[in-house]
Design an enzyme around this catalytic site. Structure first.
Site, PDB file in Angstrom:
ATOM      1  N   ASN A  99       0.811  -1.213   0.000  1.00  0.00           N
ATOM      2  CA  ASN A  99       0.000   0.000   0.000  1.00  0.00           C
ATOM      3  C   ASN A  99       0.846   1.265   0.000  1.00  0.00           C
ATOM      4  OD1 ASN A  99      -2.632  -0.993  -0.069  1.00  0.00           O
ATOM      5  ND2 ASN A  99      -2.728  -1.251   2.143  1.00  0.00           N
ATOM      6  N   GLU A 156       1.179  -0.347  10.172  1.00  0.00           N
ATOM      7  CA  GLU A 156      -0.240  -0.659  10.251  1.00  0.00           C
ATOM      8  C   GLU A 156      -0.523  -2.030  10.841  1.00  0.00           C
ATOM      9  OE1 GLU A 156      -4.225  -0.411   7.336  1.00  0.00           O
ATOM     10  OE2 GLU A 156      -2.210  -0.218   6.483  1.00  0.00           O
ATOM     11  N   ARG A 204     -10.683  12.621   9.395  1.00  0.00           N
ATOM     12  CA  ARG A 204     -11.227  11.721   8.381  1.00  0.00           C
ATOM     13  C   ARG A 204     -12.522  11.047   8.815  1.00  0.00           C
ATOM     14  NH1 ARG A 204      -5.769   8.807   5.933  1.00  0.00           N
ATOM     15  NH2 ARG A 204      -5.157  10.543   4.595  1.00  0.00           N
ATOM     16  N   GLY A 221       1.971   9.767  -0.364  1.00  0.00           N
ATOM     17  CA  GLY A 221       3.306  10.317  -0.156  1.00  0.00           C
ATOM     18  C   GLY A 221       3.360  11.520   0.767  1.00  0.00           C
TER      19      GLY A 221
END
Length: 519
Positions: free
Chosen positions: A87, A478, A339, A93
Site C-alpha cells: 500500500n 499498520e 477523516r 506520499g
C-alpha cells in the site's frame, strides 16, 4: 494416570507457548525437518539463516530493514506480492512532521505536544499515548533520514484535515513511491536480501517459546495459497512484522465491521489481507482495536481504488474548496475535520431507499493549481470542468440558485476569517469568486486499519495473557494497533510507518543472538 491428570497434562502442554503447534504447522502444513540437539532437545534445521527477517516492504518494513542493516546485522526482507511496496507505493506520499524546516521557513510554530494533542482528538482518546508520543517525537528526525536517503519533498507545507495547523510534507511525486523507491534502492546497495513472492506460512519457535524463524512459501503466486515451495528461514535475532492492514480482506473486515461489505470499495492493494495478523494471534499476540477501520473521505465512486480523485480532493477540494449536498447545493460539514468526521458525514447522504446521494466537492482553477492528478481526472471524467457555477450546477444536478448563494456565504466567511456554519479552520482558506470550476462526486472507501497487535515502545509484540513481550517478535506500522485510536489523521501513516519501522529495526538489533542450525 487418571482422566483429570491427563487433562491437566494436556492443558500444560498446550499453554507451553504454542511451540509444538507452531512446529507442526497449523493449517495442514508439512512437518518441519528437525535434528536431535543437546540434552534431548529438538532443534530446527533451517534452509537459510540471517540475523533479522522483515516481513513486508512498505514504509515500516523498509525503514526497519535499513535501520537494522545500519548496525551491521544481516537482513532479509520478504513480501508475498510480485512487486515490493504494498500500500505504501500507492499512498499519497504525505508525511506529518512536527517542527520541520519548511514549517519554520513559513513561520508556522508547531510542537510534538501539539501533534500529539491533534492525534488524540482525532482518535477520540483511544490512542496508546506512549506509542503516540514515540511517533510524534520521531517525525522530524525520520523526515531528515528519508531526505538523506534521496526522498524529495515539495517546497511548501500543507494543511490536512484534523490537524490544527499546516504540518504536512509531500513527495514531489504525490505518491508513496517517492519514498519506497529510494528506500529499496538504498536497501539493495546496503546488501539487504530482498525476496518477493515469498509468503509467511507460520512462525517457528524454540523450546523456550522464542520466535527463531518462519516457514514460508517461496515462489508464491498470490492469491493461490498452495503455490510455492515450503522452506524454513531462521532469524537469530528476531522477526519484524511490517505486514500492513487487512482493508481488502472483505470477509475478515466484515467480521469486525458488518457494514463494510463488498459493495464498499477499498483504496488498498489486493494483498492487504489478514493472514499475517492471524499468525501473530495464533502464537499469543494481543489484537486491539480491530473494529476501528477508517474510510477515506476523499475518494470518488467514479473510479476504482485510490484513483485520481483522492489526491485532487486532498490537495485542492478540501483545503481550497467546499463540498455540498447535490440536492440542496449547501455545505453540510467541516471540510477540514478529521477523516472519521468527514467520512461519517458523507455517508449520511442517502435517499429514502438508503441509496447513496453522492456529494459534490469543487474548487476553482486557483485552488486546483497544485493538484497533479487534475489532468488525469479530467481525461477519465472523474473530475469535470465548468466555466460557470450555473454550468457546474447543471453537470451535477444541483439547484443553481442555492449553489451560488452557498458560494457567496463562503466568500463572506473567508473575508471575515471565520466559518460560522461549521467551524472550519481558515488559515489557508480562499475565496471562490471566479471560475473555471472543477467538481468531483465523492463517496468514502475502506482505507486504513487502526487496529492490529499490541506492542510496547521497544516495538515488541505483547502477549494476550501476560502482556509481556513475545521474545523474538517485533512489529511496526499498520500491523500494530492503538497508536491512532478511533481515527488516523491524514499523513500520519507515513509518519507512523517510518518512525516505528526504524524503532523496530534498532530494537531488534539489540536482541541477544541465538544459535541456529542450518540444513
Amino acid at each position: 494416570m487418571s482422566e483429570k491428570q491427563k487433562m491437566d497434562h494436556s492443558r500444560r502442554q498446550l499453554l507451553k507457548g504454542g511451540a509444538a503447534l507452531t512446529l507442526a504447522g497449523i493449517g495442514g502444513a508439512a512437518t518441519l525437518p528437525v535434528m536431535a540437539g543437546t540434552q534431548g532437545k529438538v532443534q530446527t534445521k533451517f534452509d537459510e539463516i540471517v540475523d533479522i527477517i522483515v516481513i513486508g516492504s512498505g514504509f515500516a518494513g523498509m525503514s526497519a530493514a535499513l535501520k537494522a542493516r545500519e548496525s551491521g546485522d544481516s537482513v532479509m526482507v520478504i513480501d508475498k506480492m510480485p512487486v515490493f511496496g504494498g500500500n505504501s507505493t500507492i499512498n499519497g506520499g504525505a508525511m506529518a512532521v512536527a517542527g520541520s524546516p519548511l514549517q519554520k521557513k513559513e513561520g508556522i510554530e508547531d510542537s510534538v505536544d501539539t501533534m500529539v494533542a491533534d492525534m488524540l482528538e482525532a482518535g477520540r482518546g483511544m490512542n496508546d499515548v506512549e506509542m503516540l508520543k514515540l511517533v510524534c517525537n520521531g517525525t522530524a528526525e525520520s523526515c531528515e533520514w528519508l531526505t538523506e536517503h534521496g526522498v524529495k519533498w515539495k517546497p511548501f507545507v500543507q494543511h490536512f484535515g484534523g490537524h490544527s495547523l499546516p504540518r504536512v510534507l509531500q513527495t514531489v511525486e504525490s505518491s508513496g513511491a517517492g519514498i519506497i523507491r529510494p528506500l529499496i534502492k538504498a536497501a539493495k546497495k546496503a546488501g539487504i536480501d530482498m525476496r518477493n513472492q515469498t509468503k509467511l506460512e507460520s512462525f517457528v519457535k524454540n523450546d523456550e517459546g522464542r520466535v527463531i524463524g518462519i516457514k514460508v512459501r517461496d515462489g508464491f503466486y498470490f492469491p493461490r495459497n498452495k503455490t510455492g515451495k515450503v522452506r524454513l528461514f531462521g532469524a537469530s535475532k528476531g522477526v519484524i512484522m511490517a505486514t500492513g492492514g487487512f482493508g481488502r480482506d472483505i470477509e475478515y473486515r466484515q467480521m469486525q465491521q458488518p457494514k463494510l461489505t463488498k459493495e464498499l470499495d477499498s483504496t488498498n492493494h489486493a494483498g492487504a489481507t489478514s493472514e499475517a495478523l492471524k499468525q501473530m494471534m495464533l502464537i499469543g499476540a494481543n489484537p486491539i482495536h480491530l473494529d476501528q477501520i477508517q474510510l477515506g473521505p476523499w475518494a470518488s465512486p467514479d473510479e476504482k481504488g485510490f484513483g485520481t480523485a483522492s489526491q485532487f480532493n486532498t490537495i485542492a477540494t478540501y483545503p481550497s474548496g467546499i463540498v455540498v449536498d447535490s440536492r440542496t447545493g449547501e455545505r453540510f460539514f467541516n471540510e477540514l475535520a478529521d477523516r472519521k468526521a468527514r467520512a461519517d458525514a458523507i455517508m449520511t447522504r442517502r435517499d429514502e431507499q438508503g441509496n447513496p446521494v453522492y456529494p459534490i466537492g469543487f474548487t476553482n482553477a486557483e485552488g486546483a493549481k497544485k493538484a497533479q492528478t487534475l489532468a488525469w481526472g479530467l481525461k477519465y471524467k472523474v473530475i469535470q470542468q465548468a466555466e460557470t457555477l450555473d454550468e457546474l450546477a447543471q453537470l451535477y444536478g444541483i439547484p443553481a440558485k442555492a449553489l451560488k448563494e452557498q458560494v457567496s456565504r463562503w466568500n463572506k466567511a473567508v473575508s471575515a476569517g471565520k466559518d460560522r456554519e461549521f467551524g472550519r479552520p481558515m488559515q489557508k482558506a480562499m475565496k471562490l469568486d471566479q471560475g473555471p470550476w472543477y467538481g468531483v462526486r465523492m463517496w468514502p472507501k475502506v482505507h486504513y486499519c487502526m487496529g492490529g497487535v499490541r506492542v510496547n515502545t521497544h516495538s515488541q509484540v505483547l502477549h494476550l495473557i501476560t502482556d509481556k513481550p513475545i521474545e523474538g517478535l517485533f512489529a511496526a506500522g499498520e500491523a500494530t494497533g492503538g497508536i491512532h485510536g478511533a481515527s488516523r489523521l491524514g499523513a500520519c501513516a507515513v509518519a507512523e510507518g517510518v518512525v516505528t519501522g526504524r524503532n523496530a529495526g534498532q530494537m531488534c538489533t539489540q536482541s541477544k543472538r541465538v544459535e541456529l542450525a542450518q540444513a
